[in-house]
Write a protein that holds these residues in place. Structure first.
Motif, short mmCIF file in Angstrom:
data_model
loop_
_atom_site.label_atom_id
_atom_site.label_comp_id
_atom_site.label_asym_id
_atom_site.label_seq_id
_atom_site.Cartn_x
_atom_site.Cartn_y
_atom_site.Cartn_z
N TYR A 248 0.84 -1.21 0.00
CA TYR A 248 0.00 0.00 0.00
C TYR A 248 0.87 1.26 0.00
O TYR A 248 0.60 2.21 -0.75
CB TYR A 248 -0.92 -0.02 1.21
CG TYR A 248 -1.75 1.23 1.38
CD1 TYR A 248 -2.93 1.40 0.67
CD2 TYR A 248 -1.35 2.24 2.25
CE1 TYR A 248 -3.70 2.55 0.83
CE2 TYR A 248 -2.11 3.39 2.41
CZ TYR A 248 -3.29 3.53 1.70
OH TYR A 248 -4.03 4.68 1.85
N ASP B 94 2.25 1.74 -3.42
CA ASP B 94 1.25 2.31 -4.33
C ASP B 94 1.10 3.82 -4.09
O ASP B 94 0.97 4.59 -5.05
CB ASP B 94 -0.09 1.61 -4.15
CG ASP B 94 -0.13 0.24 -4.80
OD1 ASP B 94 0.47 0.09 -5.87
OD2 ASP B 94 -0.73 -0.68 -4.23
N ASN C 28 0.68 -7.58 -12.87
CA ASN C 28 0.80 -6.31 -12.16
C ASN C 28 2.17 -5.68 -12.41
O ASN C 28 2.29 -4.46 -12.55
CB ASN C 28 0.58 -6.54 -10.67
CG ASN C 28 0.23 -5.26 -9.93
OD1 ASN C 28 -0.08 -4.23 -10.54
ND2 ASN C 28 0.27 -5.32 -8.62
N ASP D 33 -7.16 -1.11 -11.71
CA ASP D 33 -7.83 -0.46 -10.58
C ASP D 33 -9.22 -1.04 -10.35
O ASP D 33 -9.57 -1.45 -9.24
CB ASP D 33 -7.94 1.05 -10.81
CG ASP D 33 -6.63 1.76 -10.56
OD1 ASP D 33 -5.72 1.14 -9.98
OD2 ASP D 33 -6.50 2.93 -10.96
N ASP E 43 -7.98 -4.38 -8.25
CA ASP E 43 -7.81 -3.75 -6.94
C ASP E 43 -9.14 -3.54 -6.22
O ASP E 43 -9.19 -3.60 -4.98
CB ASP E 43 -7.09 -2.41 -7.09
CG ASP E 43 -5.63 -2.59 -7.46
OD1 ASP E 43 -5.11 -3.70 -7.25
OD2 ASP E 43 -5.01 -1.63 -7.94
N TRP E 44 -10.20 -3.26 -6.97
CA TRP E 44 -11.50 -2.98 -6.35
C TRP E 44 -12.46 -4.15 -6.41
O TRP E 44 -13.47 -4.15 -5.71
CB TRP E 44 -12.16 -1.76 -6.99
CG TRP E 44 -11.37 -0.50 -6.83
CD1 TRP E 44 -10.32 -0.29 -5.99
CD2 TRP E 44 -11.58 0.74 -7.53
NE1 TRP E 44 -9.86 0.99 -6.12
CE2 TRP E 44 -10.61 1.65 -7.05
CE3 TRP E 44 -12.48 1.15 -8.49
CZ2 TRP E 44 -10.52 2.95 -7.53
CZ3 TRP E 44 -12.41 2.45 -8.97
CH2 TRP E 44 -11.43 3.35 -8.48
N TRP F 226 -9.07 5.63 -4.34
CA TRP F 226 -8.63 4.27 -4.66
C TRP F 226 -8.48 3.44 -3.38
O TRP F 226 -8.85 2.26 -3.35
CB TRP F 226 -7.31 4.34 -5.42
CG TRP F 226 -6.64 3.03 -5.66
CD1 TRP F 226 -6.81 2.19 -6.73
CD2 TRP F 226 -5.67 2.37 -4.82
NE1 TRP F 226 -6.04 1.08 -6.61
CE2 TRP F 226 -5.32 1.16 -5.44
CE3 TRP F 226 -5.08 2.70 -3.61
CZ2 TRP F 226 -4.38 0.28 -4.89
CZ3 TRP F 226 -4.16 1.83 -3.06
CH2 TRP F 226 -3.82 0.64 -3.69
N SER F 227 -7.95 4.05 -2.32
CA SER F 227 -7.71 3.31 -1.08
C SER F 227 -9.03 2.90 -0.41
O SER F 227 -9.07 1.87 0.26
CB SER F 227 -6.87 4.15 -0.12
OG SER F 227 -7.58 5.30 0.30
N ARG G 186 -9.96 -0.21 -2.38
CA ARG G 186 -8.92 -1.25 -2.31
C ARG G 186 -9.01 -2.00 -0.98
O ARG G 186 -8.93 -3.24 -0.96
CB ARG G 186 -7.53 -0.60 -2.45
CG ARG G 186 -6.38 -1.60 -2.33
CD ARG G 186 -6.37 -2.54 -3.52
NE ARG G 186 -5.34 -3.55 -3.38
CZ ARG G 186 -5.56 -4.77 -2.88
NH1 ARG G 186 -6.77 -5.10 -2.44
NH2 ARG G 186 -4.59 -5.65 -2.80
N HIS H 162 -12.17 -4.21 -0.85
CA HIS H 162 -12.01 -5.48 -1.56
C HIS H 162 -11.11 -6.43 -0.78
O HIS H 162 -11.38 -7.64 -0.71
CB HIS H 162 -11.42 -5.21 -2.94
CG HIS H 162 -11.34 -6.42 -3.82
ND1 HIS H 162 -12.37 -7.33 -3.92
CD2 HIS H 162 -10.34 -6.90 -4.62
CE1 HIS H 162 -12.03 -8.30 -4.75
NE2 HIS H 162 -10.81 -8.06 -5.17
N GLU H 163 -10.05 -5.91 -0.17
CA GLU H 163 -9.16 -6.76 0.63
C GLU H 163 -9.87 -7.26 1.88
O GLU H 163 -9.59 -8.37 2.36
CB GLU H 163 -7.90 -5.97 1.02
CG GLU H 163 -6.82 -6.80 1.69
CD GLU H 163 -6.19 -7.83 0.79
OE1 GLU H 163 -5.65 -8.82 1.30
OE2 GLU H 163 -6.25 -7.65 -0.45
N THR I 182 -7.24 -11.10 -1.65
CA THR I 182 -6.98 -11.03 -3.09
C THR I 182 -5.62 -11.56 -3.48
O THR I 182 -5.48 -12.26 -4.48
CB THR I 182 -7.12 -9.57 -3.57
OG1 THR I 182 -6.25 -8.73 -2.78
CG2 THR I 182 -8.54 -9.11 -3.42
#
Length: 879
Positions: A567, A570, A648, A724, A728-729, A799-800, A803, A806-807, A812
Motif C-alpha cells: 500500500y 502504491d 501487475n 484499478d 484492486d477494487w 482508490w484506497s 482497495r 475489496h481486501e 486477493t
C-alpha cells in the motif's frame, strides 16, 4: 508486523472475553514443550547411542512394572498396564479444567464444554537423534498432565545437574518425563480451548435463532401483519421487478453460503411498514372519531415498527459480532497449529481439522436478518437494508470537545487561506507584483503542501474505513495500542496547516517588501522545513510503522512485502511530484540559497546542471515505479503464481516506459525539432547564372515516435484503469451489474461515479510521470503542478477506499492465512485515544489563548504593513 495476540485483544467483545481462545497461554505451553524437547535431545546427543538405547529400555521396563503395581496385577494376571477408562479420564480432565456441571437431558449448548478423549502423546514415540527406538510409550499415563508437580527427587536431580554430579540416565529419565508432560499439557489445553469456543459458539447461534424466531412469530400473530395495498403493487410493478432483480444479484453470495435461506424466509409475514403507515387514510372521510382512531393507530404502528427495527438491528449486530468471534478464534487456532507444526515437524498435521467453526452459521443468520429487514422495511432491496441495519457510528468520532477544538482551528485555517489567496491575487493585479507561485522558495512550500495534503487525505480515508467498519487496523497489521482516531489525525493536520499558512504568508509579505527585513525571507521556509521534519518523526510510536514500511519499501525485492508495504508503495507512485519538490528543497538547503535569497532575483544555478535535470529528476520519477515492479516480482517468487503478480509488474513496466520516453528520447523533444530538417542543393548545368535551388525536406521520424509515445501513454493509462477497477477494487463483474458480489458502501451510484472519475484521473497520473523541463509536448505547465499533485493524491485516496474494501471482503493476493476479516467495532478497549481525554475548560482556555495570539499577530501585521506603505510614500515624495 504486529502479533496476533494484539489483534485478538483489539477485536474482543468485552462480555465474551473469557470465551475466546487463550492464545498467550497456548503459546507459553508450546514454548515450554519446545524447551523440554530441546533439553531431552541435547542429553541424547551427549550420551553414546548404546547407552541411550539401554537407558530407554530400562525406563520402559520400570514404567511397565510401576504400572503393574499401581493396577494391582503384580501376581501376573495381566502383564500390560491397565489404561484408564473413558470415565476416569474425563474426571481427570474436569479436574484440570473445571466447568459448571449440567443437568441430565439438558441441551449441549447449555452444558459444560465437551472434551474429546484422545490417546496420550509421548516424546518417546518420536525418533530420537542417534537412537533406534520402538513406538511404545515409555512413560506411564498421568491423570492431570497440565499440573506438573516436581518432586524432591526431581529437585535433587536438578541441583546435582548444575553441580555436575547427576547421573546421565536419571537426567534423561527426568527429561523424558518433562517432555511428555509438556507435550500432553499442550494437547489437552488445545482440545479444551477448541471445545470451549465451539460450545459458546453453538450456544450463541442457538440464542440468535430463538430470538429471530420469536420476533418473526410475534410480528406474524400481531396486528402488524398487514399486506401491502394492491394499488401500490400496480403502480410500481416496474420498480418492484427491478428491486427483485437487484436483490437476486446482490444476494448471490449469500445463497452460496446456504441455499435454504430464501426458503426459510418464505414463512416470514409479508409486512410493509412503509406503506402500512398510511393505514386507512382513504377511508377516513369526514368522520372525526374515525380519523382520531386512525391517527392513534398510526402512532402506535410507528412506535411498534421502530421497536421492531431496533430488535432486528440488535440481533443483526449480535450475529456480526459472533461472526467476528469465530473468525478471530479460527485464525488463532490456525496460527497456533502452524507454530506447533514448525516446532515439532515429526507431529506435523496433528491438529489438522481440529478447529472451531469458521463462522458460516453466524453469517447465514446475519444474511437472514438482512432479508427479513429488506422484506419489511426496504421493499426487498437488500442493498438498502444492509446500509440501514448496521449502524455506521465510528470509533471515537463523536467527541464533543475535540470537535469544538477542530472546528475553531479549521475556521482559522480558512481565514488564513483566504488571506494568502487575496494577497497573492491583489498584489499581482493591483501593483504588478509576482504572486507566491513565482517566488523563489515556492517549490519548498509546494512540496510540503503535498505532504500536508496527504495527511488530510489519510484522515479522510481512516474516517471512511472506520465509519463503514472496514478493519484497516487488522489489514495493515497496526498495533491497536498506537492508532490515532480520525479526529486526532484531523487535529494534527489542522495544526500543521496553521503553521504552513503562517509561514507562507510571512514569507510572501517579507519577500514582496511589505514587511521590514528584520527576519530574512529565507528563514520562514527554513523554519517550515524543520517543523515538517519534526512532524514526520514525532510522535515516534505513531510514526514508527510508517518508517518501518518505508524502509521495507526501499529494500524491495530483498524483503517479502506485506499488504501495508505494498500500500505504501502504491501511494509513493502517486507522490512523484511531491518527491520532485522535496528533492528541490534538499538542494535548496544544501546549496545555501535559503541564506542568500533576497527578493525574486535569486538564480538557482544547480537546477540547470546535468546531474539534476538528467539524472536526479528522472530517477525520482522512476524510483516509485521501479520499487512496485520489484515488489510484484518478489510476490511472484514467494507465491509462485504468475497471475496476478507478473501482470501487475507489467503494468508498472509500461508506466516506466512512458517516463523513459518522455525524459530521454531526443526525437520526442520539442527543442530537437529544428534538427529534423535538412536541405538539398540542386544545380542546373544549363543555367548560365548558376543559381542553386534550395529544397527543405522534413524528417517525419519525429512524428512517428510521438505517435508511438502517444499509443504507449494511452495503453498504460487504460491498463492501469482496468487493474484499478477489476483487480484492486473487485468491480466490473457483469453478473453483478458491473459491481462486486458483496459491497460495504451503501450507495451503488458512488461506485459508478468513482469508476468514471478514475478513468480521467488515471490519464492525468501518467502525465505526472513526465519529468519537468524535459521539453516534452505533454509536459504539464509549472502553474498546474500543485493542482495535478492534489488531484492525484485525491485519486489515490478514493482508490484506497475501495482497495481496502475489496481486501476486507476477499484475500486477493494471499497476504493472510485466513480469508475472512472481522468487522471493525468499537469495543472500548484501551487504545491510545481512550487514554487521553481533554477536559472541556482546557479546550476553552486553549481557544481563548490561540484566538488572542492570532488577533495580535494580525493586528501587528496590519500595522507593520501600513507603516511600510507610509515609508514608501514618503520616500517617493522626497525623490
Amino acid at each position: 508486523m504486529v502479533e496476533f495476540g494484539l489483534k485478538l485483544e483489539d477485536n474482543k467483545v468485552d462480555e465474551w472475553s473469557s470465551e475466546y481462545i487463550d492464545y498467550e497461554k497456548l503459546k507459553s505451553v508450546l514454548k515450554r514443550a519446545k524447551a523440554s524437547a530441546q533439553n531431552r535431545d541435547e542429553l541424547l546427543k551427549r550420551m553414546p547411542p548404546g547407552v541411550a538405547a539401554g537407558a530407554m529400555q530400562e525406563q520402559k521396563d520400570e514404567s511397565r512394572s510401576s504400572a503393574l503395581r499401581d493396577n494391582g496385577t503384580a501376581d501376573g494376571v495381566d502383564a500390560t498396564p491397565k489404561r484408564k477408562t473413558v470415565k476416569e479420564r474425563d474426571v481427570s480432565l474436569k479436574m484440570a479444567y473445571p466447568r459448571n456441571e449440567r443437568s441430565e437431558g439438558a441441551p449441549m449448548v447449555l452444558g459444560p464444554y465437551p472434551l474429546e478423549v484422545t490417546d496420550k502423546l509421548s516424546f518417546s514415540s518420536l525418533p530420537m537423534p542417534g537412537v533406534d527406538t520402538d513406538t511404545t510409550p515409555l512413560l506411564k499415563e498421568h491423570g492431570t498432565p497440565t499440573k506438573k508437580v516436581k518432586s524432591w527427587t526431581n529437585l535433587h536431580l536438578t541441583v546435582k545437574s548444575y553441580l555436575g554430579f547427576a547421573d546421565d540416565k536419571k537426567l534423561l529419565f527426568k527429561a523424558h518425563d518433562d517432555a511428555d508432560d509438556d507435550l500432553n499439557s499442550f494437547k489437552l489445553l488445545y482440545d479444551h480451548e477448541v471445545n470451549k469456543v465451539k460450545c459458546f459458539y453453538e450456544e450463541k447461534t442457538h440464542e440468535i435463532s430463538q430470538r429471530m424466531e420469536v420476533l418473526v412469530e410475534s410480528v406474524g400473530t400481531s396486528e402488524l401483519n398487514i399486506k401491502k395495498p394492491k394499488h401500490h403493487k400496480r403502480g410500481n410493478i416496474v420498480s418492484s421487478m427491478k428491486n427483485r432483480w437487484e436483490s437476486i444479484l446482490q444476494g448471490h453470495s449469500v445463497s452460496m453460503l446456504d441455499e435454504s435461506i430464501n426458503n426459510k424466509t418464505s414463512s416470514v409475514p409479508d409486512v410493509d411498514f412503509k406503506h402500512s403507515e398510511s393505514l386507512d387514510d382513504e377511508d377516513a372521510g369526514w368522520n372525526v372519531a374515525q380519523e382520531m382512531d386512525n391517527k392513534r393507530k398510526k402512532e402506535l404502528f410507528v412506535r411498534n415498527s421502530d421497536s421492531i427495527k431496533r430488535a432486528i438491528t440488535d440481533i443483526y449486530r449480535t450475529a456480526k459480532l459472533l461472526h467476528n468471534f469465530s473468525i478471530m478464534n479460527y485464525t488463532g487456532f490456525v496460527k497456533i497449529a502452524k507454530k506447533f507444526d514448525k516446532t515439532f515437524p515429526d507431529l506435523k498435521g496433528l491438529f489438522k481439522g481440529n478447529n472451531c467453526d469458521d463462522g458460516k452459521q453466524a453469517e447465514i443468520l446475519a444474511a437472514k436478518m438482512e432479508l427479513i429487514y429488506s422484506k419489511w422495511f426496504c421493499d426487498g432491496d437488500i442493498r438498502e437494508a444492509q446500509a440501514q441495519i448496521l449502524t455506521k457510528k465510528g470509533d471515537g468520532l463523536l467527541t464533543d470537545w475535540t470537535q469544538l477544538r477542530l472546528g475553531y482551528r479549521l475556521g482559522m485555517c480558512s481565514i488564513l487561506a483566504m488571506w494568502v489567496a487575496w494577497d497573492c491575487v491583489w498584489g499581482q493585479f493591483s501593483r504588478g507584483q509576482v504572486s507566491i507561485g513565482g517566488r523563489s522558495a515556492f517549490p519548498v512550500f509546494r512540496g510540503i503542501f503535498g505532504l500536508l495534503a496527504w495527511h488530510w487525505f489519510w484522515g479522510v480515508a481512516v474516517y471512511v474505513w472506520t465509519r463503514y467498519r472496514i478493519n484497516y487496523i487488522y489489514l495493515f497489521e497496526f498495533d491497536p495500542r498506537n492508532v490515532d482516531t480520525p479526529i486526532d489525525i484531523f487535529n494534527s493536520a489542522v495544526d500543521e496547516t496553521l503553521v504552513f499558512l503562517i509561514c507562507m504568508l510571512m514569507y510572501y509579505k517579507s519577500d514582496a517588501g511589505d514587511m521590514p527585513l528584520w527576519i530574512p525571507p529565507g528563514a520562514y521556509p527554513s523554519f517550515l522545513i524543520i517543523y515538517t521534519i519534526k512532524c514526520l518523526i514525532f510522535p515516534w510510536k505513531i510514526r514508527l510503522p510508517m518508517w518501518i514500511a518505508i524502509k521495507q519499501v526501499i529494500m524491495a525485492p530483498f524483503i517479502a512485502p506485506t499488504f501495508f508495504v505494498t500500500y505504501v508503495g502504491d501511494v509513493s507512485t502517486s507522490m512523484v511530484k511531491v518527491f520532485q519538490d522535496l528533492l528541490w528543497t534538499v538542494c535548496f538547503v544544501v546549496s545555501g540559497d535559503f541564506i542568500l535569497m533576497v527578493g525574486n532575483e535569486q538564480d538557482h544555478a544547480w537546477t540547470e546542471h546535468f546531474w539534476y535535470k538528467k539524472i536526479a529528476i528522472p530517477l525520482v520519477c522512476l524510483l516509485p515505479l521501479w520499487i512496485r515492479f520489484n515488489q510484484c516480482l518478489r510476490r511472484y517468487l514467494d507465491t509462485g503464481k504468475r497471475w496476478p503478480h507478473l501482470a501487475n509488474a507489467f503494468k508498472y513496466a509500461l508506466s516506466q516506459s512512458v517516463t523513459l520516453f518522455g525524459a530521454f528520447h531526443p526525437l520526442y523533444l520539442m527543442h530537437t525539432k529544428q534538427t529534423d530538417l535538412h536541405t538539398v542543393l540542386l544545380h542546373d548545368d544549363d543555367d548560365d547564372d548558376n543559381d542553386d535551388t534550395t529544397i527543405v525536406i522534413g524528417n517525419y521520424q519525429s512524428n512517428l515516435f510521438q505517435l508511438f509515445w502517444m499509443g504507449l501513454f494511452v495503453s498504460s493509462s487504460l491498463y492501469s484503469y482496468f487493474w484499478d477497477v477489476y483487480m484492486d477494487w473487485g468491480l466490473g463483474r457483469p453478473e453483478f451489474a458491473f459491481l462486486g458480489p458483496r459491497l460495504m458502501f451503501p450507495k451503488k451510484t458512488s461506485y459508478y461515479m468513482v469508476m468514471c472519475a478514475d478513468l480521467v484521473m488515471r490519464f492525468m497520473w501518467v502525465l505526472t510521470l513526465v519529468p519537468p523541463q524535459s521539453g516534452a509536448k505533454f509536459e504539464l505547465p509549472a502553474y498546474l503542478s500543485a493542482i495535478s499533485m492534489t488531484i492525484e493524491l485525491f485519486r489515490r485516496t478514493i482508490w484506497s477506499f475501495f482497495r481496502l474494501e475489496h481486501e476486507h471482503r476477499q484475500n486477493t493476493e494471499g497476504f493472510r492465512r485466513v480469508n475472512v476479516v472481522p468487522l471493525h467495532f468499537d469495543h472500548n478497549h484501551q487504545h491510545k485515544y481512550h487514554q487521553t481525554k481533554r477536559v472541556g475548560w482546557k479546550v476553552l482556555i486553549e481557544i481563548v489563548v490561540v484566538t488572542s495570539i492570532v488577533v495580535a499577530l494580525s493586528a501587528v501585521s496590519v500595522i507593520v504593513a501600513q507603516k511600510s506603505a507610509n515609508l514608501k510614500l514618503s520616500h517617493e515624495r522626497d525623490l
